[in-house]
Design a protein around this motif. Structure first.
Motif, PDB file in Angstrom:
ATOM      1  N   LYS A  13       3.767   4.377  -3.782  1.00 59.61           N
ATOM      2  CA  LYS A  13       4.666   5.103  -4.669  1.00 59.61           C
ATOM      3  C   LYS A  13       5.651   4.162  -5.360  1.00 59.61           C
ATOM      4  O   LYS A  13       5.788   2.997  -5.002  1.00 59.61           O
ATOM      5  N   ASN A  14       6.310   4.709  -6.340  1.00 59.10           N
ATOM      6  CA  ASN A  14       7.494   4.132  -6.971  1.00 59.10           C
ATOM      7  C   ASN A  14       7.223   2.856  -7.768  1.00 59.10           C
ATOM      8  O   ASN A  14       6.091   2.504  -8.067  1.00 59.10           O
ATOM      9  N   ASP A  41       3.787  12.656  -4.336  1.00 58.85           N
ATOM     10  CA  ASP A  41       3.943  12.306  -5.757  1.00 58.85           C
ATOM     11  C   ASP A  41       3.317  13.414  -6.599  1.00 58.85           C
ATOM     12  O   ASP A  41       2.097  13.547  -6.669  1.00 58.85           O
ATOM     13  N   ASP A  42       4.158  14.212  -7.250  1.00 59.21           N
ATOM     14  CA  ASP A  42       3.661  15.338  -8.048  1.00 59.21           C
ATOM     15  C   ASP A  42       3.409  14.975  -9.511  1.00 59.21           C
ATOM     16  O   ASP A  42       3.101  15.840 -10.328  1.00 59.21           O
ATOM     17  N   ASN A  44       5.672  13.626 -11.563  1.00 60.33           N
ATOM     18  CA  ASN A  44       6.900  13.703 -12.348  1.00 60.33           C
ATOM     19  C   ASN A  44       7.855  12.591 -11.941  1.00 60.33           C
ATOM     20  O   ASN A  44       8.005  12.299 -10.756  1.00 60.33           O
ATOM     21  N   ASP A  45       8.498  11.994 -12.944  1.00 61.04           N
ATOM     22  CA  ASP A  45       9.495  10.971 -12.673  1.00 61.04           C
ATOM     23  C   ASP A  45      10.753  11.612 -12.089  1.00 61.04           C
ATOM     24  O   ASP A  45      11.156  12.700 -12.506  1.00 61.04           O
ATOM     25  N   LYS A  49      10.169   6.204 -10.812  1.00 62.71           N
ATOM     26  CA  LYS A  49       9.040   6.591 -11.665  1.00 62.71           C
ATOM     27  C   LYS A  49       7.878   7.047 -10.794  1.00 62.71           C
ATOM     28  O   LYS A  49       7.682   6.550  -9.680  1.00 62.71           O
ATOM     29  N   SER A  50       7.063   7.946 -11.320  1.00 60.98           N
ATOM     30  CA  SER A  50       5.895   8.457 -10.610  1.00 60.98           C
ATOM     31  C   SER A  50       4.724   7.487 -10.749  1.00 60.98           C
ATOM     32  O   SER A  50       4.286   7.179 -11.863  1.00 60.98           O
ATOM     33  N   LYS A  52       1.681   8.184  -9.723  1.00 65.72           N
ATOM     34  CA  LYS A  52       0.560   9.015 -10.166  1.00 65.72           C
ATOM     35  C   LYS A  52       0.563   9.156 -11.690  1.00 65.72           C
ATOM     36  O   LYS A  52      -0.466   9.005 -12.349  1.00 65.72           O
ATOM     37  N   LYS A  53       1.726   9.434 -12.253  1.00 63.57           N
ATOM     38  CA  LYS A  53       1.862   9.579 -13.706  1.00 63.57           C
ATOM     39  C   LYS A  53       1.484   8.282 -14.415  1.00 63.57           C
ATOM     40  O   LYS A  53       0.761   8.293 -15.407  1.00 63.57           O
TER      41      LYS A  53
END
Length: 157
Positions: A13-14, A41-42, A44-45, A49-50, A52-53
Motif C-alpha cells: 500500500k501507499n 485499499d478501496d 480512493n486516495d 495515495k491509493s 490500487k488506483k
C-alpha cells in the motif's frame, strides 16, 4: 502467468508501493509487473495515495495470492502488505519484505510510532527474505537514518 519469463509483484500500500511500482515499470520492461494491493485499499486516495488506483491508472494487472502461488519465476516484494504469507504455498523462493525498522527490533506493525515512543535515535528500513515468521527472515540489507528530536511518526514514515 502472462507470457513473460519473469514476474515481479509489488504487494502492499501507499507511497512506498506506488514508488516501487513506478520504478519497476521504467527499469524492467521485460518483466511482467503485477500489483497486489491490500484488501483495505478501496481505490480512493486518502492521506496516502491509493496503490490500487495507481496500478489501474498505469494498466498494471491486479493479481491475487492464489495465482501468485503457482509462479515459479516470481519476485515478490511486500511493502506494507497486510496479510501474513504462508511461504510453503509459493513455488518461488524469491519472496522479500521491506520492513520499516532496523530488524530485529520492532517486528510487526506500527514501527514508526514505537520507535519514537521508545526514544530511539536511529531508525531505518530493512530488506529481508520472507519466511513463515513475522519479520524473522534472513536480513539482506538495511538503510539507517537519524530520527530528529522533534519528529513524529508521520515524518519518520
Amino acid at each position: 502467468m502472462h507470457g513473460k519469463n519473469k514476474t515481479i509483484c509489488i504487494a502492499g500500500k501507499n507511497k512506498c508501493a506506488i514508488d516501487s511500482l513506478n520504478y519497476l515499470l521504467k527499469k524492467y520492461p521485460d518483466f511482467e509487473i503485477l500489483a497486489l494491493p491490500n484488501k483495505s485499499d478501496d481505490g480512493n486516495d486518502t492521506w496516502q495515495k491509493s496503490f490500487k488506483k495507481f496500478a489501474k491508472k498505469n494498466k498494471v494487472p491486479i493479481t491475487n495470492l492464489k495465482s501468485l502461488y503457482k509462479e515459479k519465476d516470481l519476485y515478490f516484494f511486500s511493502l506494507e502488505f497486510e496479510e501474513i504469507l504462508n511461504k510453503k504455498l509459493f513455488k518461488s523462493k524469491n519472496l522479500f519484505n521491506f520492513h520499516f525498522s532496523l530488524l530485529p527490533k520492532y517486528r510487526g506493525c506500527h514501527t514508526n510510532f514505537f520507535q519514537i515512543f521508545n526514544g530511539e535515535k536511529i531508525s531505518g528500513v530493512t530488506l529481508h527474505k520472507i519466511n513463515n515468521g513475522i519479520d524473522t527472515g534472513p536480513i539482506i540489507d538495511s538503510l539507517k537514518f537519524k530520527i530528529d528530536r522533534n519528529t513524529n511518526a508521520f515524518k519518520n514514515y
